[in-house]
Design a protein around this motif. Sequence first.
Motif, PDB file in Angstrom:
ATOM      1  N   MET A 160       0.826  -1.205   0.000  1.00  0.00           N
ATOM      2  CA  MET A 160       0.000   0.000   0.000  1.00  0.00           C
ATOM      3  C   MET A 160       0.863   1.260   0.000  1.00  0.00           C
ATOM      4  O   MET A 160       0.586   2.213  -0.724  1.00  0.00           O
ATOM      5  CB  MET A 160      -0.931   0.005   1.222  1.00  0.00           C
ATOM      6  CG  MET A 160      -1.811   1.240   1.337  1.00  0.00           C
ATOM      7  SD  MET A 160      -2.932   1.462  -0.060  1.00  0.00           S
ATOM      8  CE  MET A 160      -4.135   0.166   0.288  1.00  0.00           C
ATOM      9  N   GLN A 161       1.923   1.254   0.793  1.00  0.00           N
ATOM     10  CA  GLN A 161       2.801   2.417   0.842  1.00  0.00           C
ATOM     11  C   GLN A 161       3.466   2.641  -0.519  1.00  0.00           C
ATOM     12  O   GLN A 161       3.557   3.781  -0.999  1.00  0.00           O
ATOM     13  CB  GLN A 161       3.862   2.214   1.927  1.00  0.00           C
ATOM     14  CG  GLN A 161       4.795   3.396   2.125  1.00  0.00           C
ATOM     15  CD  GLN A 161       4.068   4.622   2.673  1.00  0.00           C
ATOM     16  OE1 GLN A 161       3.137   4.482   3.455  1.00  0.00           O
ATOM     17  NE2 GLN A 161       4.471   5.795   2.215  1.00  0.00           N
ATOM     18  N   ALA A 162       3.899   1.557  -1.140  1.00  0.00           N
ATOM     19  CA  ALA A 162       4.528   1.683  -2.465  1.00  0.00           C
ATOM     20  C   ALA A 162       3.524   2.159  -3.506  1.00  0.00           C
ATOM     21  O   ALA A 162       3.863   2.936  -4.410  1.00  0.00           O
ATOM     22  CB  ALA A 162       5.131   0.343  -2.876  1.00  0.00           C
ATOM     23  N   ALA A 163       2.281   1.694  -3.377  1.00  0.00           N
ATOM     24  CA  ALA A 163       1.253   2.116  -4.328  1.00  0.00           C
ATOM     25  C   ALA A 163       0.961   3.595  -4.194  1.00  0.00           C
ATOM     26  O   ALA A 163       0.814   4.309  -5.195  1.00  0.00           O
ATOM     27  CB  ALA A 163      -0.022   1.296  -4.098  1.00  0.00           C
ATOM     28  N   LEU A 164       0.855   4.088  -2.984  1.00  0.00           N
ATOM     29  CA  LEU A 164       0.607   5.515  -2.765  1.00  0.00           C
ATOM     30  C   LEU A 164       1.751   6.360  -3.294  1.00  0.00           C
ATOM     31  O   LEU A 164       1.537   7.442  -3.876  1.00  0.00           O
ATOM     32  CB  LEU A 164       0.398   5.776  -1.278  1.00  0.00           C
ATOM     33  CG  LEU A 164      -0.845   5.131  -0.654  1.00  0.00           C
ATOM     34  CD1 LEU A 164      -0.836   5.329   0.871  1.00  0.00           C
ATOM     35  CD2 LEU A 164      -2.117   5.712  -1.245  1.00  0.00           C
ATOM     36  N   GLU A 165       2.967   5.878  -3.127  1.00  0.00           N
ATOM     37  CA  GLU A 165       4.123   6.618  -3.654  1.00  0.00           C
ATOM     38  C   GLU A 165       4.099   6.644  -5.172  1.00  0.00           C
ATOM     39  O   GLU A 165       4.469   7.645  -5.806  1.00  0.00           O
ATOM     40  CB  GLU A 165       5.411   5.982  -3.146  1.00  0.00           C
ATOM     41  CG  GLU A 165       5.631   6.156  -1.644  1.00  0.00           C
ATOM     42  CD  GLU A 165       6.896   5.454  -1.161  1.00  0.00           C
ATOM     43  OE1 GLU A 165       7.550   4.799  -2.002  1.00  0.00           O
ATOM     44  OE2 GLU A 165       7.211   5.569   0.039  1.00  0.00           O
ATOM     45  N   ALA A 166       3.648   5.521  -5.801  1.00  0.00           N
ATOM     46  CA  ALA A 166       3.567   5.474  -7.263  1.00  0.00           C
ATOM     47  C   ALA A 166       2.551   6.474  -7.788  1.00  0.00           C
ATOM     48  O   ALA A 166       2.780   7.154  -8.805  1.00  0.00           O
ATOM     49  CB  ALA A 166       3.209   4.063  -7.707  1.00  0.00           C
ATOM     50  N   VAL A 167       1.413   6.577  -7.116  1.00  0.00           N
ATOM     51  CA  VAL A 167       0.400   7.549  -7.537  1.00  0.00           C
ATOM     52  C   VAL A 167       0.922   8.967  -7.367  1.00  0.00           C
ATOM     53  O   VAL A 167       0.724   9.837  -8.229  1.00  0.00           O
ATOM     54  CB  VAL A 167      -0.895   7.348  -6.733  1.00  0.00           C
ATOM     55  CG1 VAL A 167      -1.903   8.456  -7.047  1.00  0.00           C
ATOM     56  CG2 VAL A 167      -1.515   5.997  -7.054  1.00  0.00           C
ATOM     57  N   TYR A 218      -1.458   7.351   5.918  1.00  0.00           N
ATOM     58  CA  TYR A 218      -0.397   6.515   5.367  1.00  0.00           C
ATOM     59  C   TYR A 218       0.127   5.514   6.385  1.00  0.00           C
ATOM     60  O   TYR A 218       1.232   5.030   6.290  1.00  0.00           O
ATOM     61  CB  TYR A 218       0.763   7.400   4.895  1.00  0.00           C
ATOM     62  CG  TYR A 218       0.363   8.316   3.763  1.00  0.00           C
ATOM     63  CD1 TYR A 218       0.403   7.879   2.440  1.00  0.00           C
ATOM     64  CD2 TYR A 218      -0.066   9.604   4.021  1.00  0.00           C
ATOM     65  CE1 TYR A 218       0.030   8.712   1.395  1.00  0.00           C
ATOM     66  CE2 TYR A 218      -0.449  10.448   2.985  1.00  0.00           C
ATOM     67  CZ  TYR A 218      -0.404   9.997   1.673  1.00  0.00           C
ATOM     68  OH  TYR A 218      -0.784  10.814   0.652  1.00  0.00           O
ATOM     69  N   TYR A 219      -0.692   5.216   7.437  1.00  0.00           N
ATOM     70  CA  TYR A 219      -0.263   4.278   8.462  1.00  0.00           C
ATOM     71  C   TYR A 219      -0.227   2.865   7.897  1.00  0.00           C
ATOM     72  O   TYR A 219      -0.836   2.562   6.866  1.00  0.00           O
ATOM     73  CB  TYR A 219      -1.199   4.334   9.670  1.00  0.00           C
ATOM     74  CG  TYR A 219      -2.653   4.105   9.351  1.00  0.00           C
ATOM     75  CD1 TYR A 219      -3.157   2.818   9.187  1.00  0.00           C
ATOM     76  CD2 TYR A 219      -3.524   5.190   9.194  1.00  0.00           C
ATOM     77  CE1 TYR A 219      -4.479   2.608   8.883  1.00  0.00           C
ATOM     78  CE2 TYR A 219      -4.840   4.989   8.888  1.00  0.00           C
ATOM     79  CZ  TYR A 219      -5.336   3.704   8.736  1.00  0.00           C
ATOM     80  OH  TYR A 219      -6.646   3.500   8.422  1.00  0.00           O
ATOM     81  N   ASP A 220       0.514   1.988   8.600  1.00  0.00           N
ATOM     82  CA  ASP A 220       0.598   0.599   8.162  1.00  0.00           C
ATOM     83  C   ASP A 220      -0.755  -0.080   8.297  1.00  0.00           C
ATOM     84  O   ASP A 220      -1.450   0.097   9.309  1.00  0.00           O
ATOM     85  CB  ASP A 220       1.629  -0.158   9.011  1.00  0.00           C
ATOM     86  CG  ASP A 220       3.025   0.373   8.773  1.00  0.00           C
ATOM     87  OD1 ASP A 220       3.252   0.898   7.666  1.00  0.00           O
ATOM     88  OD2 ASP A 220       3.865   0.262   9.679  1.00  0.00           O
ATOM     89  N   PRO A 221      -1.184  -0.850   7.333  1.00  0.00           N
ATOM     90  CA  PRO A 221      -2.468  -1.545   7.438  1.00  0.00           C
ATOM     91  C   PRO A 221      -2.429  -2.577   8.560  1.00  0.00           C
ATOM     92  O   PRO A 221      -1.399  -3.161   8.846  1.00  0.00           O
ATOM     93  CB  PRO A 221      -2.629  -2.211   6.073  1.00  0.00           C
ATOM     94  CG  PRO A 221      -1.239  -2.352   5.553  1.00  0.00           C
ATOM     95  CD  PRO A 221      -0.484  -1.168   6.075  1.00  0.00           C
ATOM     96  N   ARG A 222      -3.574  -2.798   9.198  1.00  0.00           N
ATOM     97  CA  ARG A 222      -3.660  -3.750  10.286  1.00  0.00           C
ATOM     98  C   ARG A 222      -5.038  -4.391  10.280  1.00  0.00           C
ATOM     99  O   ARG A 222      -6.005  -3.824   9.777  1.00  0.00           O
ATOM    100  CB  ARG A 222      -3.398  -3.069  11.639  1.00  0.00           C
ATOM    101  CG  ARG A 222      -4.306  -1.917  11.921  1.00  0.00           C
ATOM    102  CD  ARG A 222      -3.885  -1.129  13.146  1.00  0.00           C
ATOM    103  NE  ARG A 222      -3.961  -1.924  14.348  1.00  0.00           N
ATOM    104  CZ  ARG A 222      -3.618  -1.492  15.550  1.00  0.00           C
ATOM    105  NH1 ARG A 222      -3.146  -0.264  15.688  1.00  0.00           N
ATOM    106  NH2 ARG A 222      -3.720  -2.272  16.606  1.00  0.00           N
TER     107      ARG A 222
END
Length: 415
Positions: free
Chosen positions: A1-8, A37-41
């Motif tokens: 998810m973090q990488a995806a947000l950075e790609a967008v 942008y917190y880690d998913p849980r």
Amino acid sequence: MQAALEAVNNGRKIKEVARSFMLPESSIRDRLKKGEYYDPRLGRKATFSKEDEKELADHIITLAKTFFGITQQQLRKLAYEFAATKNIKHIFSREKGMAGKCWVYAFLKEILGSLCDFPEPTSMSRVLGFNKTEISLFFRNLEEMTEKNAYPAKRIFNVDETGITTVQRPGKIYAPKGVKQVGKITSGERGQNVTVVCAMNASGCSYIPPMFIYPRQRIKPSLKIGGPIGAQYECSKSGWINEELFEKWLRHFGKYISTTTKDPTLLILDNHASHSSLNAYQYCRENGIHMLSLPPHTSHRMQPLDVTFYGPLKAAYNRECDLYMKNHPYEKITHDVLASIFNKAYLRVASMDKAVKGFEVTGIHPINPNVFGDDDFISDPIVEGFTSENEHSIKNDISTEALSTHVTNQNRTDR
């Protein structure tokens, strides 16, 4: 998810990023919209942020250190009021005004690491007596006396009294699972206390034979059977030490250390009333015994015998009592056998390392005025939001304002 947000954020289209990272497009849009942008849980979002949880944890630890530790119910109430004060969205019970038990268990496991244990009862006198001012004064006196007389380790002694009883405290045993009441045979339900006076030096090479003080009118020969070699046996109406008996112990002590005014001995002891008689002072002055008193109500942290010796001694004594009861199932432990049982435990525990460690961890020898840090000194806990009339109810009514609890090291003038 973090990488995806950075790609967008780097210019790629959301649909393309969702296919590439195999993530729901709606999830990516939701994160971008809310800026989260917190880690998913797993599960629902936590009520408190990491910063809020740390603030709560630090507050609980502070209360525990100041001897005002809170219970589970108080923690639940504190969490609810903390969330309400900070306008944090929560699902806590508004009717009860407290958080749920599930939140407490998760909080303790994740933040504090473990559940709380049963506290050891600690008197208010000990809490307030162990303060930086008193301890600093003691070490200043100790340094001055040591600089003047240069006591070697073998000439630095600690003396203290403790009580032993004819009814031992049984240890843990194995029993069938589910049994609610498990018993173990003891000498009786209520025992008689006998005072034992012990002394040891900082080098660990010398333990003065103990003195036994029985609650009776006179000493009979059977009380001495099997006792420690060289021990002294006395009696008093209450079984406690008094001025006369302490003077007898000083002569007993002087006989074993052969002290003189040219080769003095430092004797560290508490400020019990029996230690301050004029006759005791004159005997010490004539025989080169320099007495240094510990500050009031600090023996649990400053007395070497209390810190490293008496705990193991009493545990060993209880084990010896258990063995005696197994070998003599139809006999009670009486004063006639107490000295012999005590001697077996005493010989096992009176070791050099316990004496050396006791003086070391209390900072007496080698002299270490910094052995206790700022966290060790607790005096005058102040809880904001409480008046003098209701401060005594702090344990039963912890409010959100208590999160500003702090400890002062101001000198007490009401002692």
